[in-house]
Design a protein around this motif. Structure first.
Motif, short mmCIF file in Angstrom:
data_model
loop_
_atom_site.label_atom_id
_atom_site.label_comp_id
_atom_site.label_asym_id
_atom_site.label_seq_id
_atom_site.Cartn_x
_atom_site.Cartn_y
_atom_site.Cartn_z
N UNK A 132 0.72 -1.33 -0.11
CA UNK A 132 0.08 -0.02 -0.04
C UNK A 132 0.77 1.34 0.06
N UNK A 133 2.04 1.23 0.66
CA UNK A 133 3.09 2.39 0.45
C UNK A 133 3.83 2.44 -1.01
N UNK A 134 3.39 1.66 -1.77
CA UNK A 134 4.08 1.58 -3.15
C UNK A 134 5.33 0.60 -3.28
N UNK A 135 5.39 -0.24 -2.42
CA UNK A 135 6.81 -1.27 -2.45
C UNK A 135 6.55 -2.51 -3.08
N UNK A 136 7.33 -2.78 -4.00
CA UNK A 136 7.17 -4.03 -4.63
C UNK A 136 7.20 -5.10 -3.64
N UNK A 137 6.41 -6.01 -3.49
CA UNK A 137 6.55 -6.89 -2.30
C UNK A 137 5.88 -8.09 -2.59
N UNK A 138 6.53 -9.16 -2.37
CA UNK A 138 6.22 -10.76 -2.53
C UNK A 138 6.07 -11.30 -1.05
N UNK A 139 5.08 -12.33 -0.86
CA UNK A 139 4.70 -12.94 0.10
C UNK A 139 4.99 -14.44 -0.10
N UNK A 140 5.78 -15.02 0.84
CA UNK A 140 5.81 -16.53 0.83
C UNK A 140 4.92 -17.09 1.91
N UNK A 141 4.10 -17.89 1.76
CA UNK A 141 2.97 -18.19 2.78
C UNK A 141 2.18 -19.50 2.53
N UNK A 142 1.40 -20.00 3.28
CA UNK A 142 0.54 -21.03 2.96
C UNK A 142 -0.88 -20.64 2.84
N UNK A 143 -1.75 -20.98 1.85
CA UNK A 143 -2.99 -20.52 1.57
C UNK A 143 -3.90 -21.46 1.52
N UNK B 41 -6.21 -13.99 -0.26
CA UNK B 41 -5.70 -13.78 -1.61
C UNK B 41 -6.05 -12.53 -2.36
N UNK B 42 -7.62 -12.41 -2.53
CA UNK B 42 -8.16 -11.12 -2.96
C UNK B 42 -7.70 -9.91 -2.38
N UNK B 43 -7.46 -10.06 -0.81
CA UNK B 43 -7.05 -8.92 -0.20
C UNK B 43 -5.74 -8.31 -0.63
N UNK B 44 -4.92 -9.51 -0.54
CA UNK B 44 -3.24 -9.17 -0.95
C UNK B 44 -3.25 -8.65 -2.38
N UNK B 45 -3.87 -9.24 -3.15
CA UNK B 45 -3.71 -8.61 -4.59
C UNK B 45 -4.29 -7.24 -4.72
N UNK B 46 -4.96 -6.69 -3.82
CA UNK B 46 -5.81 -5.41 -4.00
C UNK B 46 -4.77 -4.41 -3.93
N UNK B 47 -3.60 -4.97 -3.14
CA UNK B 47 -2.72 -3.75 -2.84
C UNK B 47 -1.49 -4.23 -3.73
N UNK B 48 -1.45 -5.09 -4.29
CA UNK B 48 -0.51 -5.63 -5.45
C UNK B 48 0.54 -6.45 -4.98
N UNK B 49 0.27 -7.21 -3.84
CA UNK B 49 1.19 -8.25 -3.28
C UNK B 49 1.29 -9.22 -3.77
N UNK B 50 2.44 -9.86 -4.49
CA UNK B 50 2.55 -10.99 -5.32
C UNK B 50 2.66 -12.12 -4.22
N UNK B 51 1.86 -13.32 -4.24
CA UNK B 51 1.54 -14.36 -3.32
C UNK B 51 2.29 -15.56 -3.90
N UNK B 52 3.31 -16.06 -3.26
CA UNK B 52 3.70 -17.39 -3.54
C UNK B 52 3.51 -18.39 -2.32
N UNK B 53 2.99 -19.59 -2.64
CA UNK B 53 2.54 -20.58 -1.87
C UNK B 53 3.44 -21.80 -2.08
N UNK B 54 3.39 -22.51 -0.99
CA UNK B 54 4.12 -24.10 -0.99
C UNK B 54 3.29 -25.21 -1.57
#
Length: 316
Positions: free
Chosen positions: A42-53, A63-76
């Motif tokens: 939300x502060x304009x930083x290119x951010x990736x999250x490694x997590x479990x969903x 996942x929709x919430x994170x994508x709304x801010x532009x977070x790239x989500x990587x899961x295992x």
């Protein structure tokens, strides 16, 4: 502003079920590392999250919430259910947590580009077997990236106290930036003043240790210097995500000064009190915006800029 570093956050997503007396339950996307990733994006930083969903409604919501801010989500790809936490809020907005969490993180299936900074903490570094995966990732990435850590202690999930302390200290030693609340430090080191425990952490390797103190503000410890900042006077809706917003505000400010990543490490290790004071103002202002509204909703760039006009001035 220096080139924006690629930021990687490793840790849990949690469906926060918020309960207020006399009101229906509300479900919010949460989890301390996920909140930090969302705040950074939300502060304009290119951010990736490694997590479990999990493949469930809560996982899709997050996942929709994170994508709304532009977070790239990587899961295992494990398919484990999305973790959940029930937050019972008192009349002052303080949260008491109960958890339904399994953390079995494995390295992500998708390719992982080398980041300039890695943040982790909370359940992700405390609950086995996933905690070992997180530490392995920190060790493999930390030579070329700066690292930050927030223990975000959840006593119900920490297990044996001595083991929990060793795990926390293992992460502190791998980190350049550490943030903990005074409550975290009192749980980890009962009977010891939080400032004293934070000073010992500082001597074990980090460049800076930050201690949040709720409405009383925060402390920042450097080798040979300590700064304090008061808390801004705001009307509190709830305190959910306040510490995470403090963390994302901190990293955003450090990135703006070019103090993250391998090229920024030398500057971070020689941080002066003027720059640190401005970082603290960003952190406290970010947390202040968050506590004024329900759920873990950190500020965007415009909201943070507005909040900075009323942010207190640090004292050294």
């Amino acid at each position: 502003m220096p080139d924006s570093p690629a930021l990687l956050v490793i840790g849990e997503c949690v469906a926060d079920i918020v309960r207020l007396p006399g009101e229906p339950d509300r479900v919010h996307p949460g989890g301390s590392p996920a909140n930090v990733a969302y705040g950074l994006a939300r502060l304009g930083r290119a951010t990736t999250l490694v997590t479990q969903l999990g493949p469930d409604s809560e996982g899709r919501l997050i996942e929709r919430h994170l994508a709304s801010a532009g977070v790239r989500v990587l899961t295992d790809g494990s398919g484990a259910p999305t973790p959940a936490a029930t937050l019972d809020l008192d009349d002052a907005g303080r949260a008491a947590y109960t958890f339904d969490i399994t953390w079995t993180l494995r390295p992500p299936q998708q390719s992982l580009e080398p980041p300039q900074h890695v943040h982790t903490g909370s359940v992700a570094t405390a609950l086995e077997p996933g905690a070992d995966t997180v530490v392995d990732l920190l060790r493999s990435l930390g030579a070329a990236a700066t690292v930050s850590y927030d223990p975000n202690v959840r006593p119900a999930l920490m297990g044996d106290h001595a083991v929990a302390v060793r795990r926390a200290e293992r992460c502190v030693a791998l980190s350049d930036i550490v943030k903990a609340s005074d409550e975290d430090l009192r749980w980890l080191y009962p009977g010891e003043a939080p400032e004293r425990a934070a000073g010992r952490w500082l001597r074990s390797g980090p460049a800076v240790v930050l201690v949040t103190r709720g409405a009383e503000g925060a402390l920042a410890l450097l080798p040979g210097a300590t700064l304090s900042i008061g808390g801004p006077g705001v009307r509190v809706a709830d305190t959910v995500g306040a510490g995470d917003a403090f963390m994302s505000g901190t990293l955003h400010a450090l990135a703006s000064y070019g103090l993250l990543g391998e090229r920024g490490r030398a500057g971070l290790r020689s941080l002066d009190t003027a720059v640190l004071g401005d970082v603290l103002r960003h952190a406290v202002a970010s947390a202040a915006v968050t506590v004024e509204r329900a759920g873990a909703l950190p500020p965007d760039e415009a909201e943070l800029a507005a909040a900075l006009t009323d942010a207190p001035v640090p004292e050294g």
